[in-house]
Design a protein around this motif. Structure first.
Motif, PDB file in Angstrom:
ATOM      1  N   VAL A  59       0.814  -1.257   0.085  1.00 11.99           N
ATOM      2  CA  VAL A  59      -0.087   0.104   0.008  1.00 11.99           C
ATOM      3  C   VAL A  59       0.998   1.144  -0.228  1.00 11.99           C
ATOM      4  O   VAL A  59       1.896   1.253   0.594  1.00 11.99           O
ATOM      5  N   ASP A  60       0.513   2.361  -0.789  1.00 10.95           N
ATOM      6  CA  ASP A  60       1.338   3.565  -0.850  1.00 10.95           C
ATOM      7  C   ASP A  60       0.403   4.483  -0.073  1.00 10.95           C
ATOM      8  O   ASP A  60      -0.499   5.062  -0.225  1.00 10.95           O
ATOM      9  N   MET A  61       1.005   4.768   1.309  1.00  7.20           N
ATOM     10  CA  MET A  61       0.545   5.428   2.180  1.00  7.20           C
ATOM     11  C   MET A  61       0.594   6.960   2.068  1.00  7.20           C
ATOM     12  O   MET A  61       0.140   7.992   2.628  1.00  7.20           O
ATOM     13  N   SER A  62       1.265   7.308   0.839  1.00  2.75           N
ATOM     14  CA  SER A  62       1.565   8.785   0.556  1.00  2.75           C
ATOM     15  C   SER A  62       0.099   9.135  -0.174  1.00  2.75           C
ATOM     16  O   SER A  62       0.099  10.200  -0.409  1.00  2.75           O
ATOM     17  N   LYS A  63      -0.399   8.368  -0.729  1.00 13.30           N
ATOM     18  CA  LYS A  63      -1.714   8.548  -1.427  1.00 13.30           C
ATOM     19  C   LYS A  63      -2.616   8.858  -0.546  1.00 13.30           C
ATOM     20  O   LYS A  63      -2.802   8.332   0.695  1.00 13.30           O
ATOM     21  N   PRO A  64      -3.463  10.080  -0.545  1.00 14.24           N
ATOM     22  CA  PRO A  64      -4.380  10.510   0.432  1.00 14.24           C
ATOM     23  C   PRO A  64      -5.842   9.398   0.737  1.00 14.24           C
ATOM     24  O   PRO A  64      -5.963   8.871  -0.209  1.00 14.24           O
ATOM     25  N   LEU A  65      -6.121   9.721   1.871  1.00 16.09           N
ATOM     26  CA  LEU A  65      -7.434   8.724   2.290  1.00 16.09           C
ATOM     27  C   LEU A  65      -8.501   9.671   2.139  1.00 16.09           C
ATOM     28  O   LEU A  65      -8.353  10.678   2.898  1.00 16.09           O
ATOM     29  N   LYS A  66      -9.817   9.021   1.621  1.00 15.25           N
ATOM     30  CA  LYS A  66     -11.015   9.976   1.656  1.00 15.25           C
ATOM     31  C   LYS A  66     -11.505   9.635   3.072  1.00 15.25           C
ATOM     32  O   LYS A  66     -11.474   8.523   3.468  1.00 15.25           O
ATOM     33  N   ASP A  67     -12.092  10.696   3.552  1.00 19.69           N
ATOM     34  CA  ASP A  67     -12.801  10.551   4.764  1.00 19.69           C
ATOM     35  C   ASP A  67     -14.085   9.523   4.657  1.00 19.69           C
ATOM     36  O   ASP A  67     -14.640   9.536   3.408  1.00 19.69           O
ATOM     37  N   GLY A  68     -14.560   8.760   5.713  1.00 17.09           N
ATOM     38  CA  GLY A  68     -15.613   7.934   5.693  1.00 17.09           C
ATOM     39  C   GLY A  68     -15.096   6.688   6.368  1.00 17.09           C
ATOM     40  O   GLY A  68     -14.306   6.820   7.072  1.00 17.09           O
ATOM     41  N   THR A  69     -16.115   5.602   6.181  1.00 18.09           N
ATOM     42  CA  THR A  69     -15.825   4.360   6.807  1.00 18.09           C
ATOM     43  C   THR A  69     -15.883   3.485   5.788  1.00 18.09           C
ATOM     44  O   THR A  69     -16.463   3.256   4.835  1.00 18.09           O
ATOM     45  N   PHE A  70     -14.636   2.511   5.771  1.00 15.21           N
ATOM     46  CA  PHE A  70     -14.267   1.540   4.756  1.00 15.21           C
ATOM     47  C   PHE A  70     -14.031   0.294   5.323  1.00 15.21           C
ATOM     48  O   PHE A  70     -13.434   0.005   6.469  1.00 15.21           O
ATOM     49  N   GLU A  71     -14.313  -0.664   4.689  1.00 10.54           N
ATOM     50  CA  GLU A  71     -14.182  -1.883   5.219  1.00 10.54           C
ATOM     51  C   GLU A  71     -13.442  -3.089   4.064  1.00 10.54           C
ATOM     52  O   GLU A  71     -13.713  -2.881   3.071  1.00 10.54           O
ATOM     53  N   GLY A  72     -12.723  -3.815   4.787  1.00  6.10           N
ATOM     54  CA  GLY A  72     -11.925  -4.700   3.903  1.00  6.10           C
ATOM     55  C   GLY A  72     -11.797  -6.313   4.402  1.00  6.10           C
ATOM     56  O   GLY A  72     -12.171  -6.271   5.595  1.00  6.10           O
ATOM     57  N   ALA A  73     -11.758  -7.067   3.730  1.00  6.24           N
ATOM     58  CA  ALA A  73     -11.950  -8.397   4.289  1.00  6.24           C
ATOM     59  C   ALA A  73     -10.473  -9.356   3.762  1.00  6.24           C
ATOM     60  O   ALA A  73      -9.995  -9.018   2.828  1.00  6.24           O
ATOM     61  N   SER A  74     -10.154 -10.422   4.599  1.00  2.00           N
ATOM     62  CA  SER A  74      -9.074 -11.128   4.313  1.00  2.00           C
ATOM     63  C   SER A  74      -9.374 -12.270   3.500  1.00  2.00           C
ATOM     64  O   SER A  74     -10.722 -12.481   3.315  1.00  2.00           O
ATOM     65  N   ASN A  75      -8.409 -12.896   2.831  1.00  2.12           N
ATOM     66  CA  ASN A  75      -8.702 -14.185   2.530  1.00  2.12           C
ATOM     67  C   ASN A  75      -9.140 -15.091   3.429  1.00  2.12           C
ATOM     68  O   ASN A  75      -8.540 -15.056   4.513  1.00  2.12           O
ATOM     69  N   PRO A  76      -9.721 -16.379   3.306  1.00  2.00           N
ATOM     70  CA  PRO A  76     -10.128 -17.297   4.283  1.00  2.00           C
ATOM     71  C   PRO A  76      -8.874 -18.207   4.546  1.00  2.00           C
ATOM     72  O   PRO A  76      -8.023 -18.266   3.948  1.00  2.00           O
ATOM     73  N   ASP A  77      -8.778 -18.306   6.045  1.00  2.43           N
ATOM     74  CA  ASP A  77      -7.772 -19.246   6.435  1.00  2.43           C
ATOM     75  C   ASP A  77      -8.177 -20.963   6.012  1.00  2.43           C
ATOM     76  O   ASP A  77      -9.107 -21.116   5.550  1.00  2.43           O
ATOM     77  N   GLU A  78      -7.253 -21.651   6.537  1.00  2.00           N
ATOM     78  CA  GLU A  78      -7.460 -23.077   5.996  1.00  2.00           C
ATOM     79  C   GLU A  78      -8.788 -23.499   6.325  1.00  2.00           C
ATOM     80  O   GLU A  78      -9.311 -24.696   6.102  1.00  2.00           O
ATOM     81  N   GLN A  79      -9.319 -22.969   7.547  1.00  2.00           N
ATOM     82  CA  GLN A  79     -10.663 -23.395   8.162  1.00  2.00           C
ATOM     83  C   GLN A  79     -11.794 -22.765   7.661  1.00  2.00           C
ATOM     84  O   GLN A  79     -12.844 -22.737   8.238  1.00  2.00           O
ATOM     85  N   GLY A  80     -11.504 -21.735   6.869  1.00  2.00           N
ATOM     86  CA  GLY A  80     -12.638 -20.939   6.107  1.00  2.00           C
ATOM     87  C   GLY A  80     -12.934 -19.528   6.884  1.00  2.00           C
ATOM     88  O   GLY A  80     -13.734 -18.931   6.590  1.00  2.00           O
TER      89      GLY A  80
END
Length: 171
Positions: free
Chosen positions: A29-50
């Protein structure tokens, strides 16, 4: 300097650059790029148990002001104070329960650290919670991508989610 010597030095320099680039992980991730205000969600890949980790960040004035991290099992149950108990809600194996709860406790620690430092790649691994860290990192980077308006190019998939073997300390 002879032409042959110059050519040898150039070849050695190129070889060194190739070796170094092979050892350098991709920039997530390039943290020099600006972040827009708001709420944002990201998800991981599942682990071996899902199980899948999710990170929700709140951005105000271009800075992360709040972070929430949780993991859900393959059947959608949040890993919380009940995680590590039997289906009947009992602590069947005290050591396993304590280890599971240490992982659950790491979620708040990872969240607080991201809010503090503002860069998920600067959040250190907590001993005994390496799978949680890998999933946290994947999810946090994806949340930041959304805030930055950046397309997920697959670099996050390079973060290895370790095995969940029960005899390991890291699950």
């Amino acid at each position: 300097m002879s032409a042959k010597k110059s050519l040898q030095l150039a070849a050695f320099g190129m070889l060194g650059a190739v070796v170094l680039s092979a050892c350098t992980p991709p920039q997530l991730v390039d943290m020099s790029k600006p972040l827009k205000d708001g709420t944002f969600e990201g998800a991981s890949n599942p682990d071996e148990q899902g199980a899948v980790g999710t990170v929700q960040i709140t951005v105000k004035d271009g800075k992360i002001t709040d972070t929430k991290y949780q993991t859900k099992t393959a059947d959608g149950q949040v890993k919380d104070k009940e995680y590590g108990k039997t289906k009947g809600g009992e602590v069947g194996n005290q050591e396993y329960y304590e280890r599971a709860q240490a992982v659950v406790h790491s979620y708040d620690q990872y969240s607080k650290k991201l809010t503090e430092v503002g860069d998920p790649t600067k959040v250190d691994v907590i001993s005994g919670a390496t799978v949680a860290h890998s999933q946290f990192l994947q999810a946090a980077v994806r949340a930041i991508y959304k805030s930055q308006g950046v397309k997920d190019d697959g670099a996050v998939d390079s973060i290895d989610v370790p095995s969940l073997k029960l005899d390991d300390e890291d699950y």
